[in-house]
Motif scaffolding. Structure first.
Motif: not given
Length: 207
Positions: A1-12, A14-18, A182-188
C-alpha cells in the motif's frame, strides 16, 4: 500500500487518481501507524512552506515523516512536498523544514515572470531508477520558490528557467519532484510509475 500523506495542504485528488491509474493500492491518510506500515509514501503539497510545516508539527506528522524516511522505505515529495524535504525556506520569513536533504528554498529573483508556470524540459544529471525507460522531456511546473542544493550529488534532474532550476532530487530512499508528475502527461506518469515500482523493493539507507 502507498500512503499519500494528508496534512490538509496537498493536491490529494490528482495524486491519488494517478496512483490508482497506475494500478497501485493507496490510502490518503494522516494516521501515523498506517503511514509507517506503508510500502511507500508520497508527500504532496500546495500552498506556503511555513503553513505546511505548522500543520505537520501540529499533527505530529513531522516526526512520522522523519521516522519513515529513516526506515529506508521510499518517500517522494511533490511540488511543495519536495521543498519541505529540505533544511529551510525563506518563503514569508525563515522556516525550518524536515531537513531530510540539505538545501535552502529561495524565491526566484530576476526580471522575469514569477511564478514559473508551464511546461519545461528536464535535463538528467545522473542515472536513477526514476529514469528507467525514459528520455528527457517536458513536465509541468507551477512554483515561485525553488531549491538551492548544498550537495550536487542530490541533483537528479534540472530544468532551465533563466538559469538552472532543481527539478528532481534523490538521496538513498528520499526523492522529490518540483513539478507535478500527475499533470505532466506520459513522461510524468512514467516517472511516478518508476517511483512506485521502488516501493515493491524498499531500499536500504546508507549508514
Amino acid at each position: 500500500m502507498i500512503a499519500i500523506i494528508d496534512y490538509g495542504m496537498g493536491n490529494l485528488h490528482s495524486v491519488s487518481k494517478a496512483v490508482e491509474r497506475l494500478g497501485y493500492a493507496y490510502e490518503v491518510t494522516a494516521d501515523k501507524e498506517r503511514i509507517m506500515n506503508a510500502e511507500g509514501a508520497i508527500l504532496p503539497g500546495v500552498g506556503a512552506f511555513g503553513d505546511a510545516m505548522e500543520e505537520l508539527e501540529a499533527t505530529g506528522l513531522k516526526e512520522t515523516i522523519i521516522q519513515y524516511a529513516a526506515s529506508g522505505k521510499p518517500l517522494l515529495g511533490i511540488c511543495l512536498g519536495m521543498q519541505l524535504l529540505f533544511t529551510q525556506s525563506e518563503e514569508h520569513g525563515q522556516h525550518a523544514g524536515l531537513n531530510l536533504l540539505p538545501g535552502q528554498v529561495v524565491r526566484f529573483r530576476g526580471d522575469f515572470k514569477v511564478p514559473h508556470m508551464g511546461w519545461n524540459r528536464l535535463k538528467f544529471h545522473q542515472q536513477s531508477p526514476l529514469f528507467r525507460g525514459l528520455e528527457e522531456g517536458h513536465v509541468y511546473f507551477v512554483h515561485s520558490f525553488h531549491v538551492q542544493l548544498e550537495q550536487d550529488g542530490d541533483l537528479l534532474a534540472s530544468t532551465d528557467y533563466f538559469g538552472q532550476v532543481t527539478a528532481i532530487v534523490g538521496r538513498n530512499n528520499v526523492y522529490g519532484m518540483q513539478f507535478h508528475p500527475e499533470k505532466s502527461g506520459e513522461i510524468g506518469m512514467k516517472l511516478l510509475d518508476n517511483y512506485l515500482s521502488l516501493c515493491r523493493k524498499p531500499l536500504s539507507v546508507n549508514p
